[in-house]
Design a protein around this motif. Sequence first.
Motif, PDB file in Angstrom:
ATOM      1  N   ASP A   1      -6.232  -4.179   7.128  1.00 45.82           N
ATOM      2  CA  ASP A   1      -5.813  -5.340   6.341  1.00 45.82           C
ATOM      3  C   ASP A   1      -4.801  -6.206   7.098  1.00 45.82           C
ATOM      4  O   ASP A   1      -4.751  -7.422   6.890  1.00 45.82           O
TER       5      ASP A   1
ATOM      6  N   CYS B   1      -8.146   2.604   8.348  1.00 42.79           N
ATOM      7  CA  CYS B   1      -8.477   2.049   7.040  1.00 42.79           C
ATOM      8  C   CYS B   1      -7.797   2.900   5.994  1.00 42.79           C
ATOM      9  O   CYS B   1      -8.236   4.024   5.705  1.00 42.79           O
ATOM     10  N   LEU B   2      -6.725   2.377   5.427  1.00 47.07           N
ATOM     11  CA  LEU B   2      -5.957   3.105   4.429  1.00 47.07           C
ATOM     12  C   LEU B   2      -6.211   2.501   3.057  1.00 47.07           C
ATOM     13  O   LEU B   2      -6.058   1.293   2.870  1.00 47.07           O
ATOM     14  N   LYS B   3      -6.599   3.331   2.123  1.00 47.42           N
ATOM     15  CA  LYS B   3      -6.826   2.867   0.763  1.00 47.42           C
ATOM     16  C   LYS B   3      -5.558   2.945  -0.067  1.00 47.42           C
ATOM     17  O   LYS B   3      -5.361   2.173  -0.980  1.00 47.42           O
ATOM     18  N   GLY B   4      -4.723   3.941   0.240  1.00 46.96           N
ATOM     19  CA  GLY B   4      -3.462   4.100  -0.481  1.00 46.96           C
ATOM     20  C   GLY B   4      -3.650   4.581  -1.899  1.00 46.96           C
ATOM     21  O   GLY B   4      -2.809   4.341  -2.750  1.00 46.96           O
ATOM     22  N   GLU B   5      -4.751   5.237  -2.170  1.00 52.67           N
ATOM     23  CA  GLU B   5      -5.033   5.720  -3.526  1.00 52.67           C
ATOM     24  C   GLU B   5      -4.949   7.223  -3.568  1.00 52.67           C
ATOM     25  O   GLU B   5      -5.046   7.896  -2.548  1.00 52.67           O
TER      26      GLU B   5
ATOM     27  N   ASP C   1      -3.350  -0.779  10.155  1.00 52.85           N
ATOM     28  CA  ASP C   1      -4.283  -0.833   9.036  1.00 52.85           C
ATOM     29  C   ASP C   1      -5.121  -2.108   9.164  1.00 52.85           C
ATOM     30  O   ASP C   1      -4.608  -3.179   9.514  1.00 52.85           O
TER      31      ASP C   1
ATOM     32  N   GLN D   1      -8.177  10.405   9.905  1.00 48.67           N
ATOM     33  CA  GLN D   1      -8.679   9.342  10.774  1.00 48.67           C
ATOM     34  C   GLN D   1      -8.210   9.477  12.222  1.00 48.67           C
ATOM     35  O   GLN D   1      -8.892   9.039  13.142  1.00 48.67           O
TER      36      GLN D   1
ATOM     37  N   ARG E   1      -0.499   7.688   2.331  1.00 46.87           N
ATOM     38  CA  ARG E   1      -1.018   9.027   2.049  1.00 46.87           C
ATOM     39  C   ARG E   1      -1.253   9.729   3.381  1.00 46.87           C
ATOM     40  O   ARG E   1      -2.148   9.355   4.148  1.00 46.87           O
TER      41      ARG E   1
ATOM     42  N   GLU F   1      -4.806  11.009   4.194  1.00 43.56           N
ATOM     43  CA  GLU F   1      -5.764   9.940   4.495  1.00 43.56           C
ATOM     44  C   GLU F   1      -5.676   9.521   5.969  1.00 43.56           C
ATOM     45  O   GLU F   1      -6.693   9.346   6.635  1.00 43.56           O
TER      46      GLU F   1
ATOM     47  N   LYS G   1       0.840  -1.213   0.000  1.00 43.61           N
ATOM     48  CA  LYS G   1       0.000   0.000   0.000  1.00 43.61           C
ATOM     49  C   LYS G   1       0.866   1.251   0.000  1.00 43.61           C
ATOM     50  O   LYS G   1       1.906   1.290   0.641  1.00 43.61           O
TER      51      LYS G   1
END
Length: 181
Positions: free
Chosen positions: A135, A176-180, A133, A90, A83, A86, A80
């Motif tokens: 995941d 919750c990291l999307k990394g986008e 995270d 949180q 960011r 992001e 990931k």
Amino acid sequence: MEIYNGRPADENGRLSREIRTYDFLDWLGIPYQRTDHERADHMEACNIIDAVLDVVICKNLFLCNRQKTAFYLLMMPGGKKFRTKELSAQIHSSRLSFAEPEDMLKYLDIEPGAVSIMGLMNDRGQNVRLLIDEDILGDDYIGCHPCVCTSSLKIKTKDVLERFLPATGHDYQTVCLKGEE
């Protein structure tokens, strides 16, 4: 690379911070597998170790706020992208940046390239807040360094969360990291 159960039989030439990690895990009765390797201080090098231990070694980032009054250890999957914006939203902390190496040593007794959840055993003042995270929490095992980047461990996630962290006096916050983009 060979896989071993537990600590090295010969501890000569190993740093005291690494030995203290094994001592702490053994004292808690937490089983772990270990492999020794060349310096692995970036995620590309860890990918080879992942395959040997059959685990994903976490990307561990040591962060702080602008004023250096709050420190964070972020565990996230190696693939990931991080960011800042992001994560900041949180945890309600703006202006996050990478903490200085001096702060890593001061709070976690770890040097750059070896940042790991194991360093929380050295943070007796609970100065570092752990962020994980979501995941990572879904995996059965966590891969990490034992406070040095020349060995890697495979430990059950449940043991880390339910035995290791309470023994260090730390809790964690799930992010919750999307990394986008």
